[in-house]
Scaffold this active site. Structure first.
Site, mmCIF file in Angstrom:
data_model
loop_
_atom_site.group_PDB
_atom_site.id
_atom_site.type_symbol
_atom_site.label_atom_id
_atom_site.label_comp_id
_atom_site.label_asym_id
_atom_site.label_seq_id
_atom_site.Cartn_x
_atom_site.Cartn_y
_atom_site.Cartn_z
ATOM 1 N N CYS A 48 19.688 16.519 18.411
ATOM 2 C CA CYS A 48 20.730 15.614 17.906
ATOM 3 C C CYS A 48 20.152 14.301 17.412
ATOM 4 O O CYS A 48 19.288 13.701 18.066
ATOM 5 C CB CYS A 48 21.749 15.356 19.010
ATOM 6 S SG CYS A 48 23.138 14.307 18.500
ATOM 7 N N CYS A 54 22.695 7.877 22.469
ATOM 8 C CA CYS A 54 24.003 8.285 22.981
ATOM 9 C C CYS A 54 23.907 8.605 24.465
ATOM 10 O O CYS A 54 22.982 9.282 24.911
ATOM 11 C CB CYS A 54 24.510 9.490 22.194
ATOM 12 S SG CYS A 54 26.057 10.172 22.823
ATOM 13 N N CYS A 131 27.347 16.601 17.346
ATOM 14 C CA CYS A 131 27.314 16.754 18.793
ATOM 15 C C CYS A 131 26.910 18.177 19.121
ATOM 16 O O CYS A 131 27.469 19.129 18.571
ATOM 17 C CB CYS A 131 28.670 16.434 19.419
ATOM 18 S SG CYS A 131 28.627 16.475 21.233
ATOM 19 N N ASP A 321 36.157 22.342 47.146
ATOM 20 C CA ASP A 321 35.721 21.865 45.827
ATOM 21 C C ASP A 321 36.171 20.417 45.660
ATOM 22 O O ASP A 321 37.066 20.109 44.857
ATOM 23 C CB ASP A 321 36.297 22.752 44.721
ATOM 24 C CG ASP A 321 35.827 22.322 43.330
ATOM 25 O OD1 ASP A 321 34.812 21.601 43.240
ATOM 26 O OD2 ASP A 321 36.488 22.689 42.339
ATOM 27 N N CYS A 347 29.951 18.595 42.858
ATOM 28 C CA CYS A 347 29.435 17.961 41.643
ATOM 29 C C CYS A 347 28.541 16.777 41.983
ATOM 30 O O CYS A 347 28.259 15.938 41.131
ATOM 31 C CB CYS A 347 30.587 17.519 40.732
ATOM 32 S SG CYS A 347 31.741 16.357 41.502
#
Length: 391
Positions: A48, A54, A131, A321, A347
């Protein structure tokens, strides 16, 4: 003389044998005496034009081997910090252009607007012209959003654009965008209809309000069509969701009574036939109730009111979760329970291993951990893990 890069640190720098941090280094690269970096076999050309400016990606210079190794290393390091050991499986990597959920920023500039991710470690917005992580259906909205927001935004007042790809197409939520008057409303509905959006909603500071929704918005989870509340959580990629559901299914295999805690709209409850589900979001819990009438769904804040050891006696397996903060309060109750198997989806490796230590001290064995790279080329690491205890 030179030093080899041997690993990638948590924030994305390469690390040499002596512990020196080197920007954009990957294992196999060499740091030369003059400070130059000699690329090794796992250093790739970033695809990219916006990298590394970014903030959407930090590791586009790492090939699949190096990126997968980074995910494993993050998990291994977190486990070691809490004196835990387990099998760490080969990571699942979502492919490029597979992200179906993202939050972009927008700002009025002149008569138009810039739209994109924030620059790395900055509030400046990178005006996205390509992207390599977003699904094409979502990236196709960027230019039309520039044109729309150029006429709606006020100077120096940034907005958020929440994009989610659901059953009927893109679901778009605009935060900090004001639409006053009939002409502005008509412009929004024309925009949504012309791009065949599943839904368009505005949040002008008092909560989201839907302005266009030709059919009730839904997301399909494990073959079940679920009402999709505005701003609801969906796993970042379809293949990542499938990998995590598969891991949870393996972890609780053989269980006859499963509880899904922090259930959301039912990613795991629906796929595994949970007997009970608990979720803090009222809208998400209501959506799951409609999709799974046979499941006992409870609107419940598990941070303030976790299921206690007595309530957990009804279940022989639990799926967790939680958000990034982890599930410490609930895990402490699980550690006192007789639940035999736990599937933990996380996460955040740091809070996961903190909670894993509590479970281990309570008599659980951590059997395996599966890293999952849904956020391609980022330093965001997800995982699924299996805990068990003797009956």
């Amino acid at each position: 003389m030179h030093e080899l890069i041997v690993r990638i640190a948590a924030r994305g720098d390469g690390v040499t044998e002596s512990g020196r941090h080197v920007p954009f280094g990957v294992p196999g690269d060499a740091l030369l005496d003059d400070g130059a970096l000699a690329p090794g076999p796992h250093h790739q050309e970033p695809p990219c034009r916006h990298f590394p400016e970014c903030g959407g990606c930090q590791l586009q210079h790492a090939d699949e081997v190096a990126y997968g190794g980074y995910l494993v290393s993050r998990v291994a390091t977190a486990l070691a910090q809490h004196e835990l050991t387990a099998e760490i499986r080969e990571p699942h990597l979502s492919p490029p252009n597979s992200r179906r959920r993202a939050t972009l920023r927008a700002l009025k500039v002149g008569s138009g607007a810039v739209v994109g991710f924030n620059a790395e470690k900055s509030h400046r917005i990178i005006d996205m012209r390509e992207c390599h992580i977003l699904r094409p259906e979502l990236f196709a909205l960027v230019q039309p959003l520039r044109e729309l927001l150029g006429g709606l935004l006020k100077p120096k007042r940034p907005a958020e654009i929440v994009l989610t790809l659901i059953d009927g197409g893109p679901d778009v939520l605009l935060k900090g965008v004001e639409a006053q008057g009939l002409a502005a409303t008509e412009r929004l509905t024309s925009f949504a209809a012309g791009l065949q959006l599943a839904r368009l909603s505005l949040d002008q500071g008092i909560g989201p309000e839907t302005v266009y929704e030709p059919e009730p918005a839904t997301a399909t989870l494990s073959g079940h069509r679920v009402p999709f509340p505005v701003g609801a959580f969906l796993q970042a990629t379809a293949d990542g969701e499938a990998a995590l559901v598969g891991c949870a299914r393996e972890a609780v295999a053989g269980a006859s009574a499963i509880a899904d805690l922090f259930a959301g709209i039912g990613t795991f409850a629906l796929g595994l036939g949970a007997k009970c589900a608990a979720e803090a979001s009222r809208d998400a819990a209501a959506a799951l109730k409609r999709a799974a009438p046979a499941t006992a769904v409870e609107h419940r804040d598990l941070y303030r009111r976790p299921l206690d050891a007595g309530e957990l006696q009804r279940f022989d397996a639990v799926i967790l979760d939680p958000p990034r903060a982890g599930a410490e309060e609930q895990v402490r109750e699980l550690a006192r329970s007789a639940v035999r198997r736990i599937a933990y989806v996380s996460c955040n490796p740091a809070t996961f291993t903190r909670d894993a230590r509590i479970l281990a001290d309570g008599g659980y064995s951590l059997e395996w951990v599966q890293p999952v790279g849904q956020f391609r080329w980022s330093t965001h690491v997800e995982l699924a893990a299996c805990f068990s205890r003797d009956g």
